[in-house]
Design a protein around this motif. Structure first.
Motif: not given
Length: 517
Positions: A5, A175, A314, A329-330, A333, A421-422, A424
């Motif tokens: 991210s 995840r 999610d 994730d999208s 964004t 979600y940060w 990865a």
């Protein structure tokens, strides 16, 4: 290590800069219907003073301009593929010139950021947003696509279908499991391999150091002995790198929304997470007091509702009208895209309301806007590919588990909405070439005054980075814009605008520490 991210978000500044001027893009679309004016012959000979013999064929180029719209000319400039070995091969740099409406003081080079954003299209479609009317009168405004970007010799990776899978695809595994991590590593490896296969050998040379050297070449072939430069976001790192390499020619540089060149990638990601959480808080504070807010109650209650929405998406992604599925994730964004400017908060509320009703259409619009994806499923440019190439070559990957653990803890504490979600796997772990860049302070002794503009609640390039860069530079001058959003010049603050314009037009250097409310 840097998180995925973080790498993505460091690009948004440039994308939003272009998006914020969307109302101006129509004029760019009309260029093909307007007869191009005949461009005047170049009036200045190239500046070849002090140039090494093996570089003279590049610095001594005569530019062949052709009209590409009202008051716009375009051309290509040949540059060395490898500046350390100029005979190794050539690349092309695409540039556009908007001729000064009055008497030209020289050329003004503009970079919108990224890395990976097209300066050529930025200037050609959004000139007034890029520099403003005052500078248009007195400078030939130059937009350029750095190496690897846009119409220059470009990084090429995936076709549109595979890019959709790369940017929007939802992992099959849960995840934060080993299988999820392996899945993302495989995806990143395939992306890097495609970039290497399709980019004609340029990947090892797509670096900010080489792009800064290219910029000096542009200065010279345009006939200027010194550089006038306005760089936004990543463009501040490009400008500071230029000042480091060519301090005697760095006489009029403005760096707006600064990146701290001494900060490693992992720390960049951590700081950005905190910055975007701060911007989210500002949005929620405004939202709960406004008509049409998708949340009720206090800011903390709204934040909890948003966290619940992200977690729900999610678990159960939302189906879009074109067959794509929107996962967390999208959605993140799209949210981050809208946090770049208060002008987007209304659209964010609409997108969140839609998502709460099970409709991701508006959120996809925001995410697509960030990714440069059109309604027809094609991608307008190669911003994602070029962004990856620059970051993976500029930022050494931090693989120290202790550093990663500390960074994760800081994000979890300071950015609780974004934290899940940060993190990865870093795509640069799978890049075909090791990084050659170094994260270190830039002092640029012997340069002219360098104006650094920082906005106090800038989420993408936090204010502390502007303070740090201005302190590092021997001749740094800090201008503070008090407010929200990314970058400060030409955003409606007359104090900032007057200081920057006077610097370029009258050689007036503002007082260090100027604060513009």
């Amino acid at each position: 290590m840097k998180n995925r991210s973080t790498s993505r978000l460091r690009r948004i500044g440039a994308v939003v800069a272009g998006a914020a001027a969307a109302a101006l893009v129509l004029s760019g679309c009309l260029y093909s219907m307007i007869p191009a004016e005949s461009p005047p012959a170049a009036t200045k000979a190239p500046d070849t003073s002090g140039v090494a013999e093996d570089l003279l064929p590049f610095y001594d180029q005569q530019l062949d301009w052709s009209g590409c719209g009202p008051s716009f000319d375009c051309t290509d400039v040949k540059a060395p593929l490898d500046w350390e070995n100029p005979g190794k091969g050539e690349i092309e740099l695409a540039i556009v010139r908007h001729r000064a409406s009055g008497t030209a003081k020289g050329s003004l080079l503009v970079n919108p950021g990224g890395p990976g954003a097209s300066g050529k299209s930025f200037v050609q479609s959004s000139l007034d947003y890029a520099v403003g009317k005052d500078l248009e009168k007195s400078f030939d405004v130059i937009g350029f696509d750095p190496r690897g970007v846009g119409d220059s010799t470009a990084v090429k990776c995936f076709d549109a279908k595979r890019m959709d899978q790369y940017l929007y695809g939802i992992p099959k595994s849960p995840r934060n499991t080993p299988a999820w991590e392996a899945e993302l590593n495989a995806r990143n490896k395939a992306f890097g391999a495609a970039c290497d296969e399709n980019s004609a050998g340029i990947l090892p040379f797509v670096t900010t150091v080489n792009a800064a050297r290219d910029m000096d070449l542009l200065r010279a072939v345009l006939g200027d002995k010194e550089l006038n430069y306005l760089g936004y976001s990543y463009g501040t790192f490009l400008g500071a790198t230029y000042a480091k390499l060519y301090p005697e020619r760095a006489t009029h540089l403005v760096l707006d929304g600064a990146i701290d060149p001494s900060v490693p990638g992992l720390e960049v990601g951590t700081t950005q997470a905190l910055g975007f959480e701060s911007a989210l808080t500002a949005y929620l504070e405004d939202c709960v007091k406004s008509k049409g807010c998708p949340f009720n109650g206090t800011v903390d209650e709204a934040r909890a509702d948003l966290s619940a929405l992200l977690a729900a998406v999610d678990r159960n992604p939302l189906e879009g009208g074109d067959g794509r599925m929107m996962g967390a994730d999208s959605m993140l964004t799209g949210i981050i895209q809208a946090l770049y400017s208060e002008d987007y908060w209304e659209y964010l509320s609409q997108a969140l309301e839609g998502a709460l009703q099970g409709d991701p259409t508006q959120m996809f619009f925001l995410a697509d806007n960030y990714n440069g994806r059109g309604e027809d499923g094609t991608y307008a440019d190669n911003q994602t590919e070029a962004f990856s190439a620059y970051n993976c070559m500029d930022y050494p990957v931090d693989t120290n588990p202790a550093d990663e653990k500390a960074a994760r803890a800081k994000v979890e504490k300071g950015a609780p909405t974004l934290a899940p979600y940060w993190n990865a796997p870093d795509p640069c772990l799978q890049w075909p070439y090791p990084a050659t860049g170094k994260r270190e302070k830039i002092v640029a002794p012997g340069s002219g005054p360098i104006l650094v503009v920082g906005t106090t609640n800038d989420p993408a390039t936090p204010y502390e980075w502007s303070v740090s860069l201005a302190d590092q530079l021997e001749n740094g001058v800090l201008i503070t814009r008090v407010g929200e959003g990314h970058t400060g010049y030409n955003k409606g603050n007359s104090c900032v605008d007057d200081a920057v314009n006077s610097f370029f037009l009258d050689d007036t250097v503002p007082k260090d520490g100027l604060r513009c409310g």
